[in-house]
Design an enzyme around this catalytic site. Structure first.
Site, PDB file in Angstrom:
ATOM      1  N   ARG A 590     -56.177 -23.228   2.889  1.00 39.90           N
ATOM      2  CA  ARG A 590     -55.239 -23.318   4.018  1.00 39.90           C
ATOM      3  C   ARG A 590     -55.290 -24.713   4.647  1.00 39.90           C
ATOM      4  O   ARG A 590     -54.255 -25.282   4.985  1.00 39.90           O
ATOM      5  CB  ARG A 590     -55.543 -22.247   5.072  1.00 39.90           C
ATOM      6  N   ASN A 608     -54.215 -16.074   5.921  1.00 41.70           N
ATOM      7  CA  ASN A 608     -54.723 -15.187   4.885  1.00 41.70           C
ATOM      8  C   ASN A 608     -54.086 -13.817   5.035  1.00 41.70           C
ATOM      9  O   ASN A 608     -53.961 -13.306   6.156  1.00 41.70           O
ATOM     10  CB  ASN A 608     -56.244 -15.042   4.986  1.00 41.70           C
TER      11      ASN A 608
END
Length: 679
Positions: A590, A608
């Site tokens: 990320r 997520n």
């Protein structure tokens, strides 16, 4: 040779720095060769020309911090500032002081800019704990770089290797000694009156970053500068295979289709009715695997073209063990001839315009040393004319790029190495040519030697210096879009040649043409190769001439063949949802994706959504958003994305690209930050 320069060895001197080169030389760990930075200065000392070569050796830890990144930017700024300036130095020590006076404001400006950027970054994240982790953890040490904040090299000009090398060169010029060393608080280096030619001979293959002042003029053709492309900034962050793996998917997304991309370069696009079509890199199913294999074998292509009366040069295939037979064949058909691999690509191993048996022997030895040197090769008659890449889609000629061999144009001041460096800088701004730079291969050095030149030679103003004898873009060649100049008979032959290979709906056809405006009957134009997976970018991004949107035309032809209707207009802005599967959690994915999105100017959010899945919503410019889709399937080093599925979503407002961590407690996030920094 002393470690310091006595003040009484020089008198007041007028010095003008005429030409300055600073070069970073890469280290070779296996051979225990350390990296270094070298400055070559040509100067006038009281009106007398002189030159000196100075170097600063680097340790492995110093390579990045003293000679790269911000440190190198400061070096380039100082070189531009000093070149052409006339100084009146009292002695060598004062010369060093004067140069450092110029450095200090440059360092201060960079420090101010960097601090402002850090402040903006901290505010944007809006979390005091992250700032505390970076600046307080381990007693004020920057754990990201493993050193105290107050000794970063870009905060201290005397620690920058490029600037140190320039200072040593100035000291050497003023000392009057042909060689010497200098030791100061933060560096040790030496100077010598070694010629630039000797330096290039030893270190050419290890050259990295390179700056010269005055700067060579940007390349131009017929008074026109090289093309600029609005999507260049979006493509620049992509890896080497970026354009060929990305352009067709970008067209699909802009036309409202969705895609699923896989890490092997394959992606599938589909419309809302479920109609699908598969792609791999820049290839689509309208050019079949059978046609690709036929085109890859040059002898098979030659025979097919001869059957439909398409002109091809006389030639034969030979085994690497039949060199004598190849030499005899060349004697029979007459020189000049061309030697090339039977199933080559990217111009590897091709040597053209060979004019004697002796030269052919040398060319075949060069071929033997190439990466295809164990394969069969072709000897064929050399046909005069320029090399054209003609793009044919569904039987229609849509683009034509004439390719010229790699070259530079002299200006009477810069070395060939200087000119190559700055020609490559222009190529780096072109999305297709940025990964196809001019390199110092054996073939290039051979070409220079044939003209009694070397990388240190300074060609006269306006003199064209060829660097290759085959017009291949992968070997540093130039490209010009000229489809509007082609005579109809040339287009007809190109279409007929492609039709000779079944299943070839897309082709990059190579022709040698003496004059594109003349009919085929009035010249010796011939077809020399068919390429079923020609790089789309060569015509999409020509260095000069009007570009053709080949990717759009190619994708539209594929959609037609597969019955997929397309809207009349493409979107300039995209809002997409991405679902990334694979090893993408707990590996910094990320954070990595966020940095790429911000670099591209894409806005959105990442989070997520499972143990092996990440969800992204993005919005922004279509070129940038589609580039992020391609990057999403790459990921950082520890990640292994297995697929990226895109869908179109409603446009939304966003000012930044952020990481949605709503399910994490502040303590969990703090622990993660500290652990990440320490690792």
């Amino acid at each position: 040779m002393s470690d310091t320069i006595p003040r009484d060895t020089v008198t007041a001197t007028a010095v003008r720095f005429d030409v300055i080169r600073v070069m970073r030389v890469k280290g070779v760990p296996d051979e225990e060769l350390a990296p270094m930075v070298v400055a070559h200065v040509e100067a006038s000392v009281d009106g007398t020309p002189t030159a000196v070569l100075a170097n600063v050796d680097l340790g492995d830890d110093d390579d990045r911090y003293r000679a790269g990144g911000n440190a190198w930017k400061l070096t380039e700024e100082l070189v531009d500032l000093v070149q052409g300036t006339e100084f009146s130095f009292v002695d060598a020590e004062s010369a060093d002081g004067e140069l450092m006076k110029l450095v200090e404001p440059l360092v201060e400006e960079q420090r101010r800019t960097k601090d402002e950027a850090t402040t903006r970054k901290t505010r944007r994240r809006g979390k005091e704990i992250e700032r505390a982790a970076r600046h307080v953890l381990q007693g004020g040490v920057n754990v990201l770089k493993g050193r105290p904040f107050d000794t970063e090299p870009d905060r201290r000009g005397d620690r920058i290797a490029g600037i140190a090398a320039l200072r040593i060169a100035a000291q050497g010029i003023l000392s009057g000694n042909p060689s010497g060393t200098l030791t100061a608080a933060s560096f040790t280096g030496s100077w010598a009156d070694t010629s630039l030619e000797e330096f290039y001979e030893t270190y050419l293959e290890r050259l990295g970053a390179y700056v010269v002042a005055p700067t060579p003029a940007p390349p131009e053709h017929a008074g026109e500068p090289a093309n600029e492309f609005p999507d260049a900034a979006a493509i620049e962050p992509l890896p080497k295979d970026g354009t060929k793996g990305h352009l067709l998917e970008r067209e699909a997304l802009r036309y409202g289709l969705v895609s699923t991309r896989f890490p092997n370069g394959t992606f599938v696009v589909s419309d809302h009715e479920g109609r699908r079509v598969n792609f791999k890199w820049g290839r689509s199913p309208i050019a079949s695997g059978v046609s690709l294999s036929i085109c890859s074998y040059k002898e098979a292509t030659r025979r097919l073209l001869e059957r439909v009366d398409v002109p091809v040069p006389a030639g034969r295939v030979f085994s690497v063990h039949d060199v004598d037979k190849a030499l005899d064949f060349a004697d029979r058909i007459g020189y000049p001839v061309v030697a090339k691999p039977v199933a080559g690509l990217r111009g590897i191993g091709v040597v053209a315009d060979i004019r004697s048996r002796e030269s052919l022997v040398d060319a075949l030895e060069l071929y033997r040393k190439s990466e295809l040197g164990d394969d069969d090769f072709v000897i064929e008659r050399h046909v005069p004319g320029e090399d054209y890449r003609i793009v044919v889609i569904d039987g229609e000629v849509v683009a034509s790029v004439v390719r010229a061999p790699a070259s530079v144009v002299g200006d009477g001041l810069h070395t060939i190495a200087d000119l190559i460096e700055y020609k490559n800088r222009a190529r780096k701004l072109n999305p297709h040519l940025s990964s196809r730079l001019i390199t110092y291969s054996d073939a290039l050095l051979y070409q220079l030697a044939q003209a009694d030149l070397s990388p240190a030679s300074i060609p006269e103003s306006g003199v064209l210096v060829p660097l290759a004898n085959s017009a291949n873009l992968s070997q540093g060649g130039d490209s010009f879009e000229v489809v509007d100049q082609l005579h109809p008979s040339i287009k007809e032959v190109a279409s007929r040649a492609v039709e000779a290979v079944p299943g070839l709906g897309f082709c990059g056809l190579d022709m040698l043409i003496e004059d594109p405006a003349k009919p085929m009957s009035e010249q010796q134009a011939t077809v020399i190769e068919l390429n079923a997976h020609a790089a789309i970018g060569s015509a999409q991004y020509p260095m000069w001439g009007t570009p053709t949107e080949v990717a759009r035309l190619f994708f539209e032809a594929t959609a037609r063949d597969y019955g997929i209707p397309l809207p009349p207009e493409r979107a300039d802005e995209l809002s997409l949802g991405l679902e990334i599967k694979g090893r993408v959690t707990g590996v910094g994915y990320r954070r990595w994706l966020r940095s790429r999105a911000r670099r591209l100017g894409v806005r959105g959010v990442v989070k997520n959504t499972g143990r092996k899945s990440v969800s992204v919503q993005v919005t922004g410019d279509a070129d940038a958003v589609s580039a992020l889709v391609y990057l999403a399937c790459k990921g950082p080093k520890r990640s292994i994305p297995s697929s990226v599925t895109t869908t179109h979503i409603d446009p939304f407002e966003a000012d930044d690209f952020v990481d949605d961590r709503t399910n994490e407690s502040p303590l969990t996030r703090a622990k993660g930050i500290v652990q990440r920094l320490r690792s």
